[in-house]
Each structure stands twice: as C-alpha cells, then as structure tokens.
Design a protein around this motif. Structure first.
Motif, mmCIF file in Angstrom:
data_model
loop_
_atom_site.group_PDB
_atom_site.id
_atom_site.type_symbol
_atom_site.label_atom_id
_atom_site.label_comp_id
_atom_site.label_asym_id
_atom_site.label_seq_id
_atom_site.Cartn_x
_atom_site.Cartn_y
_atom_site.Cartn_z
ATOM 1 N N GLU A 73 0.896 -1.326 -0.058
ATOM 2 C CA GLU A 73 -0.237 0.289 -0.215
ATOM 3 C C GLU A 73 0.787 1.027 -0.129
ATOM 4 O O GLU A 73 1.846 1.287 0.071
ATOM 5 C CB GLU A 73 -0.948 0.141 1.186
ATOM 6 N N HIS A 74 0.136 2.416 -0.932
ATOM 7 C CA HIS A 74 1.101 3.895 -0.732
ATOM 8 C C HIS A 74 1.145 4.277 0.694
ATOM 9 O O HIS A 74 0.097 4.703 1.511
ATOM 10 C CB HIS A 74 0.701 4.218 -1.616
ATOM 11 N N GLY A 75 2.934 4.734 0.877
ATOM 12 C CA GLY A 75 2.420 5.041 1.871
ATOM 13 C C GLY A 75 1.771 6.503 2.359
ATOM 14 O O GLY A 75 1.728 7.326 3.522
ATOM 15 N N ASN A 76 1.400 7.503 1.322
ATOM 16 C CA ASN A 76 0.787 8.448 1.100
ATOM 17 C C ASN A 76 -0.461 8.554 0.853
ATOM 18 O O ASN A 76 -1.532 9.972 0.998
ATOM 19 C CB ASN A 76 1.663 9.470 -0.242
ATOM 20 N N GLY A 77 -1.396 7.727 1.367
ATOM 21 C CA GLY A 77 -2.789 7.449 1.369
ATOM 22 C C GLY A 77 -3.547 8.081 2.091
ATOM 23 O O GLY A 77 -3.010 8.559 3.366
ATOM 24 N N LYS A 78 -4.424 8.368 1.179
ATOM 25 C CA LYS A 78 -5.475 9.824 1.856
ATOM 26 C C LYS A 78 -6.929 9.107 2.264
ATOM 27 O O LYS A 78 -7.122 8.097 1.145
ATOM 28 C CB LYS A 78 -5.406 11.054 1.450
ATOM 29 N N ILE A 79 -8.035 9.635 2.898
ATOM 30 C CA ILE A 79 -8.794 9.107 3.139
ATOM 31 C C ILE A 79 -10.353 9.012 1.571
ATOM 32 O O ILE A 79 -10.554 8.234 1.034
ATOM 33 C CB ILE A 79 -10.113 10.041 3.796
ATOM 34 N N SER A 80 -9.331 10.378 0.892
ATOM 35 C CA SER A 80 -10.391 10.307 -0.726
ATOM 36 C C SER A 80 -10.202 9.433 -1.505
ATOM 37 O O SER A 80 -10.580 9.237 -2.557
ATOM 38 C CB SER A 80 -9.317 11.798 -1.329
ATOM 39 N N HIS A 81 -8.676 9.121 -1.567
ATOM 40 C CA HIS A 81 -8.578 7.985 -2.138
ATOM 41 C C HIS A 81 -10.009 6.573 -2.028
ATOM 42 O O HIS A 81 -9.531 5.794 -2.744
ATOM 43 C CB HIS A 81 -7.131 7.360 -2.006
ATOM 44 N N LEU A 82 -9.771 6.545 -1.063
ATOM 45 C CA LEU A 82 -10.726 5.657 -0.692
ATOM 46 C C LEU A 82 -12.346 5.787 -0.746
ATOM 47 O O LEU A 82 -13.858 5.498 -1.373
ATOM 48 C CB LEU A 82 -11.121 5.088 0.379
ATOM 49 N N VAL A 83 -12.794 7.543 -0.371
ATOM 50 C CA VAL A 83 -14.147 8.298 -0.701
ATOM 51 C C VAL A 83 -14.423 8.281 -1.737
ATOM 52 O O VAL A 83 -15.870 8.042 -2.101
ATOM 53 C CB VAL A 83 -14.473 9.475 0.380
#
Length: 517
Positions: free
Chosen positions: A256-266
């Motif tokens: 998994e990418h270390g800079n993931g944000k909630i927006s990448h799921l939402v």
C-alpha cells in the motif's frame, strides 16, 4: 420428470452436498450434472450438450449477446479493480485510521454496515456490494470476522429493499400487485396503497432487522459464527485460512502507498454511487412510456447496466487518484490483474448458480410446489403461515426471490381473493417474507453470493453462519403468521413476532457465553 416430485432432486441434492462438504462449487456442479441428465433422460451426450448450452446461454442467447449477465459480471471485475486501487493507493488504510479515531468500539464498527444497509435501499445488488466496500476497512480494524460482516450486509439489504417502494424490488412488486388486484377485481385500494398496507405484515423482514441490532448489542455469536468471531479476535484471521481464496481478498498482493488519503477511498465510492443512481434514473426514464414519476422510473430501470456504468466511473476516478500519487507505487498491470483475480471466486459461484437455476426452472420445480399448494385443502387460518413456509422453501430451492414472487404472488392472491378477500394483503406479504427468508438460506441466491463478495467472505461460511439467525427470525415470524390468521389483526402479530425475537435473543445471551466484545 418436469413438474413432478422428482424435480426437487437437483435442488435438494445440491443443498445436502453444500451442508455435508461445504464446497459450494462442487455441490453446484453435481446438481447441474444430475439435473441436466434428468432433463435428457440420462443421455450422456445430450446432457453434456445441455450443460454447455446453459453455460453459453449466460453470454449469448437467441443469437445475440446476453448483456444483462455480461454487465453484471463485468461490474464485479470493475468492483475488484476499484477495490485494488483503493487498497494500493493506501486509501483503505487511511480510512481505517480515520475510523478508529471516531469509532472507538467494536460495537460501533458493527453498526456501520448495519446502518448503511438500511440507508442504501435502492437495490439489493448495489446495497450488498457498496456497503461492503465502505464498511470493510472499519470492521477489519476492529477484527470483526468477514462472515459477521456478510451477515450484517445480507440481513439488511434484501429486507430493507423489499419494503421500500422506491427501489428496484419495490417497483417490481407494486407492478405485480397491480395486475393481481385487477385480475381479481379488487378495487378497494391501488397498487402502491396496497404495498404500503402490506408492510406491517412482512413479519420476517422486521424480525431479521431487529435480530441484526440485537446481535450487535447483545453480542450474539450463534453456532458457526462463534468460531469465526473467536478466530478473528484471537488471531486476527478474518476468514478461515484453510478455505483458500475468497472474493475481494487482496491481502499482501501489493504494498500500500505510504501517502494514502481518505479521499482515495471516498471518491471512488461516491462516484460509484452517483454513477449507478444517475444511470438508474436515466434508463428508468428512457424505458418509461408517457410521463415518468419516481415509481415508474425505478420500475423500468436497468439495474445491470447502471451498475456497470457506475463501476466504470469508479475505476476511472480511482485510477486518476492513483496515478496522481508520487512514486513508488505498484504497476498498473499488477493492480488491474489482482483486482480482477480477487473477484473470480464470486464469478465462478454466480455462473454456476445461474446454471442450476436454469436447470431447476426447466424441471419446473417451482411450478410443482405451487401446484401442490393450490391443490391442498387449507384451513384459512393457516393460509399466511403455509404461504410463508412454501415461499421460503421455493426461494431456498431455486435461489431466486424474484422468481418466487412471480410464481407465488398470483397464486396467493387468487386463493385469498376466492376464499377470504380480507386475507389478500397478508397472503401477499407472506410471499414476500418467505421469499426473503429462503433467499437468506440459499447458497445459490445471487443476493447471498454478492453479500459474500461485498464482505470478502468465504461464501459457504456466510451461508452457514447466517442460517441460525435466519431460522430464529423465521420461527418467530411463523408464530406471528399463525396469530395473524387466527385473529385477523396486523399490528398484534408484528409486535408479538418482535417480542419473540427479543426473547430468544435474551435467552441465548444469558445461557450462551459470548466471544465478541
């Protein structure tokens, strides 16, 4: 053998094998083979040809592509790809961290899929798959087993959809009710009014929904569910590790990418919802003759193409968000490939379920059961109970609520109209309730399969863990339907049904040590 007691053989054989072997593909395959040979009088060559035609018919029928099936199977692949992008981008992990800060208890995590299952009432397919994608990061964080998640999804999706007039199910049922009322010259109420009046008599739906929340608050882990919940809490294994691949399982396939944000799921999920609902409205308007109101739109919508469209939009948004991240990140072929691979178990089961459903249809299993019911000398007081149980067995055997609606609603309506018109709405409600009950118990139900897929649960584990809860709700509902038939009341049986469910839950809670927290 068509339309006789022998038509039950493939369905019963398949159900017994599922319970004995817990291998759903093997059980479905044997049921298909036995049914095909029965239809061809044990001619091996003709039987094999029939099996091939059933498989090919999923994709091509009458010389043209069967787009409904293709759209739905494609949507499952698209959903897997979207999930893979949400995982690879770090969006699922980021959402999990965010949820842990706001949902501080395991009970709260369980409430997420249960409440979402009620809120997303437009379509059972959409409900089952969308709720799983949103809730899974939260329930995984709190070590809620995937079997428990699948139970929450399945036991809210169909029940809420079948009592919602603004849903694909509700629109279909209202249309069917309208023709039944017209055929039997019943003019006291219109179809929509009848549907609304029927809701309190749909006892199983309310029993199942109440049991979901009692399960959460009283920590009811009954039968096989206790094993899954104990394993999840003690080892962190959310599925049985000995069962192999499960739908949507992407664990350890890529970093998994270390800079993931909630927006990448939402945002992918929002685009899935908006794209699907928008296309449902568009296709509903296109398929409606004359002025289109909300009810007619959902009565005429094309659910499969709407899901496919929403899936395409969701993949494109997820892809854009993933590409906008800085390196390092997994290669696109890996993400696409693993996302599609993760959905293969669900697709295998769904294809086999469609094939055996076609076999059972050609054997006229449903028609045989309906005929036995019509010819029986029934005490009117027990009419709602018998309709409920027969509809449940028919949906269990055939794996389709809609097919059971189509067969049983006209029969129940005609019997009640001729015998006692005051029972017509309770009788129709009993059909709906029994169909959902049988659907919850059937390993070949598409809704049950998609609930397993949305939760990322082993399918047969979901069927077996949900079964005790479905039976509890059905037992309480059966008593309620007896009271309904004897008293002629509507609200009293509903209240008594809910009291019985609560009483059984409290007894289990008192005498059955719990594993959940």
């Amino acid at each position: 053998m068509e339309g006789t007691i022998f038509s039950l053989i493939p369905a019963v054989l398949m159900l017994v094998l599922v319970l004995l072997t817990r291998k759903v593909i093997l059980s479905l395959g044997i049921g298909i083979i036995v049914g095909a040979f029965m239809l061809t009088q044990m001619d091996i060559g003709a039987g094999l040809a029939l099996i091939w035609s059933l498989f090919a018919g999923i994709f091509v029928s009458d010389g043209s592509l069967n787009m409904g099936s293709i759209y739905l199977l494609s949507f499952l692949f698209l959903l897997g790809i979207t999930t893979a992008f949400m995982t690879a981008s770090g969006g699922s992990r980021a959402f999990g961290r965010w949820a842990v800060e706001r949902i501080r208890t395991r009970k709260g995590a369980k409430l997420v899929p249960s409440m979402l299952g009620i809120v997303i009432f437009i379509d059972d397919y959409f409900n089952a798959l969308a709720v799983g994608q949103v809730a899974r990061p939260v329930t995984d964080r709190y070590k809620v087993s995937r079997a428990k998640l699948a139970y929450f999804i399945d036991s809210t999706s169909a029940p809420i959809t079948v009592i919602s007039p603004i849903s694909s199910w509700g629109a279909y049922i209202i249309g069917t009710i309208g023709s039944i009322l017209a055929t039997n010259e019943i003019t006291e109420y219109q179809a929509l009014e009848a549907f609304v009046l029927m809701i309190p008599a749909n006892l199983y739906v309310f029993a199942a929904l109440l049991l979901v929340f009692l399960t959460i608050y009283l920590r009811l882990d009954i039968g096989p569910m206790k094993v899954h919940e104990k394993r999840a809490l003690e080892t962190g294994e959310l599925n049985d590790p000995e069962k192999g691949d499960v739908p949507g399982d992407l664990s350890d396939e890529f970093k998994e990418h270390g800079n993931g944000k909630i927006s990448h799921l939402v945002w992918p999920i929002i685009s899935l919802i908006v794209g699907t609902v928008a296309m449902m409205v568009i296709t509903g308007i296109q398929n409606t003759e004359g002025p289109a109101d909300l009810l007619s739109i959902f009565a005429n919508t094309n659910v499969n193409i709407s899901l496919f469209t929403g899936g395409v939009v969701s993949v494109l948004i997820a892809l854009f968000l993933y590409l906008s991240q800085p390196k390092p990140k997994s290669g696109l072929p890996l993400v696409f490939g693993q996302g599609m691979k993760a959905m293969l178990p669900a697709i295998y089961i769904l294809v086999f379920a469609w094939m055996i459903g076609d076999i059972i249809g050609q054997l006229q299993t449903g028609e045989y059961l309906a005929q036995q019911f019509s010819e029986a000398d029934i005490n009117l007081a027990y009419l709602p109970l018998i309709i409920f149980l027969l509809s449940g067995f028919m949906a269990l055997s055939t794996g389709t609520s809609w097919g059971t609606f189509g067969i049983m609603l006209p029969i129940a309506g005609e019997i009640a109209a001729v015998s006692d018109p005051t029972l017509i709405l309770p009788a129709l409600s009993a059909v709906l309730a029994g169909s959902v009950f049988g659907d919850h118990c059937s390993p070949i139900s598409d809704t049950t399969i998609l609930s397993s897929t949305g939760a990322g649960s082993n399918h047969i584990d979901h069927v077996l863990t949900q079964l005790p809860y479905a039976i509890i709700a059905a037992v309480a509902s059966s008593i309620g339907y007896v009271i309904l038939g004897l008293s002629g009341q509507i609200w009293l049986p509903l209240v008594l049904t809910l009291i019985i469910v609560a009483g059984i839950a409290l007894i289990i809670h008192k005498f059955n040590p719990q594993t959940s927290k």
